[in-house]
Design an enzyme around this catalytic site. Structure first.
Site, PDB file in Angstrom:
ATOM      1  CB  CYS A 273      -0.969   5.248   7.928  1.00  0.00           C
ATOM      2  SG  CYS A 273       0.188   4.872   6.895  1.00  0.00           S
TER       3      CYS A 273
ATOM      4  CG  HIS B  25      -1.165   9.592   7.886  1.00  0.00           C
ATOM      5  ND1 HIS B  25      -0.143   9.434   8.346  1.00  0.00           N
ATOM      6  CD2 HIS B  25      -1.252   8.908   6.725  1.00  0.00           C
ATOM      7  CE1 HIS B  25       0.538   8.657   7.605  1.00  0.00           C
ATOM      8  NE2 HIS B  25      -0.532   8.357   6.570  1.00  0.00           N
TER       9      HIS B  25
ATOM     10  CG  ASN C 119       3.254   8.347   5.385  1.00  0.00           C
ATOM     11  OD1 ASN C 119       3.175   7.929   6.431  1.00  0.00           O
ATOM     12  ND2 ASN C 119       2.449   7.767   4.048  1.00  0.00           N
TER      13      ASN C 119
END
Ligand code: UT7
Length: 318
Positions: free
Chosen positions: A111, A244, A274
């Protein structure tokens, strides 16, 4: 030389899966997912692929920058979920968009991958080797998610975001990134299994959600403080914190720890969940297209994920 973002683009799959649909697959509820994560829906690929989304986001970013594909010197794609291992996604994007003069490779830092790719682009630009670099985060995580595991399948979504990173005169803004391999077991996914073993759940993402949560709320504020100090900037001089998009509670905790108002932390995880390394460039593109980013504004980008890996960068909007 310093890097600036001269254009952004994104691509979101058409198929939208809301929390009600997920609660028909696993023992969960819309109320639990909203309360514990802030997520209301996510988009998943059907006709699209990690490569096609990357190429589409790239084309939109080029259009936004007013640039032709031939002007691109390098393509960096952050992905952990490409359907194809060879050739790399960057070369496939190059072929699709006609960026005939570009070199390219893929980056896997989970990520945090877009941040790492952006910082890699900054270094090529600072060295004077390249002028225009396409930095892309593209993820088809729905293929890596175990749709029977309520601890992970509620969280993730698919999508891609891209930025054209261009050189301009001026001093380079310092970024930071870190890894802690000792904590790698908190978030894993195997691509191969022993011949003697049957394929098992380890071929899907496995996560200790609480461990990742604790790591994120500690390390993200730390790395943001680190880049502020390196660039001699105070928190008050930052207009946006583009983080993020993993969990709304993580963003709230980071804002609290930094003592910065949550209104400076834009969120779109309600809609997309996500999307791993695509989340920062998708949000950046949304903010750009809404006209929220004004020339001269200072923006912090920060991300964290499997590895464990985390990092932050500062950009000045042009
Ligand atoms: O990109 C980086 C990747 N990952 C992350 O950023 C993830 C970070 N972690 C998280 O976002 C959170 O830890 C989760 C959303 C994954 C889980 O939330 P939590 O508040 O940490 O829940 P928990 O794991 O502590 O579980 C609390 C309770 C448990 O039940 P008991 O033992 O209290 O009875 C779980 O079994 O909630 C239960 N639970 C669920 N219930 C309904 C866990 N998942 C679910 C679910 N629906 N989906």
């Amino acid at each position: 030389m310093r890097a600036r973002i001269s254009g952004t683009g994104s691509c979101i799959p058409l198929h939208r899966l809301d929390n009600e649909a997920i609660s028909r697959m696993v023992d969960t509820s819309d109320a639990w997912i909203r309360e514990r994560t802030g997520i209301e829906s996510r988009h998943v690929i059907c006709e699209e692929s990690t490569v096609s989304m990357a190429a589409e986001a790239a084309e939109r970013a080029l259009q936004n920058a007013g640039m032709d594909p031939e002007e691109i010197d390098m393509i960096l794609v952050s992905t952990i979920s490409s359907e194809v291992i060879l050739p790399c996604t960057a070369c496939e994007v190059q072929r699709r968009i006609g960026a005939v003069n570009a070199a390219g490779f893929d980056i896997n830092a989970a990520c945090a991958g877009f941040l790492v790719a952006y910082q890699t682009a900054e270094m090529y630009i600072a060295s004077g080797m390249y002028r225009n670099i396409l930095v892309i985060g593209s993820e088809g995580l729905s293929h890596l998610v175990n749709w029977k595991d309520r601890g992970t399948c509620i969280l993730f979504g698919d999508g891609a975001g891209a930025a054209v990173v261009t050189s301009q005169s001026g001093e380079r803004l310092e970024g930071a990134c870190h890894s802690d391999g000792k904590k790698g077991t908190a978030l894993t996914c195997r691509t191969r299994y022993n011949e003697d073993e049957m394929p098992d759940d380890r071929c899907y993402m496995q996560m200790d959600g609480q461990a990742v949560f604790r790591f994120a709320v500690k390390k993200v504020p730390e790395v943001i403080e680190e880049v502020l100090e390196k660039n001699h900037l105070s928190k008050d001089e930052i207009d946006w914190f583009i983080l993020h998009q993993a969990n709304g509670r993580i963003l709230e905790s980071v804002a609290r720890r930094l003592e910065v108002g949550i209104e400076k932390f834009p969120m779109n995880l309600q809609e997309y969940g996500n999307t791993s390394s695509a989340s920062v460039p998708i949000l950046l593109d949304e903010m750009n297209r809404k006209g929220c980013l004004k020339p001269g504004q200072n923006i912090v980008m920060a991300a964290f994920g499997a590895g464990l890996t985390w990092g932050a960068s500062i950009i000045q909007w042009q």
